[in-house]
Design a protein around this motif. Sequence first.
Motif: not given
Length: 212
Positions: A52-75
């Motif tokens: 369960l922790a591995n899944v959570a870390y995986g989701i967090l990592g994917a969210s962070g990677a996508l968030g970089v482009f989404f947030l940086w591009g949005g700003m």
Amino acid sequence: MLYPGSFIWRRISDSWLLSTAAELLFAFSSLAIIACTWLCATGKVPPNPTTLANVAYGILGASGALGVFFLWGGMWRYWMLGRPANRILRRLCFLLLVAGVWYGAVLYYSVVYLPTRGNQDTLGFERREGETVPGPLLRKFRALLIAGWIAPFLFSALLIAFPKFASQLLGSALTYAPQLFMLVVFLGSAVYLLMRLYGAGMGSAKRPDKEK
């Protein structure tokens, strides 16, 4: 206009950028980026995490990677709408988004986007397409860069066609000159894109029908 995350934001309207849904997703992206950075910096990951922790870390990592482009591009997209309205502050925000990368975007989201998103005057801003067209100097710079990108292919053809002549002509420069040349072309291309982006953002202004 090419900027970080533009492959996402070219398909999204400016009106959605100002929506509550966008604000919430930007907040989630900011938290994901901060959390991923904190985990990487501190190394506070259990040595034997559960499934369960591995899944959570995986989701967090994917969210962070996508968030970089989404947030940086949005700003960047929001900055090109003309925010903040003060041109000196807008220049400072440009430096923040360039030098601070996605961490600068987190700060820009907090101190510029959040306080001004609900301001209806934001909708009165537009990018002046005419001002995003490169001037004579930038057009010459662009032509020089295009020539710089074509040159390696011509040079490779010369080496293949006349290997002995090319080696005698250039000598020991063959060991370092191509790498140095491509580094200059890469840096020049980055400077050109930043100049175009700066011109697009600083060219934003209120529509005449919105001016008071």
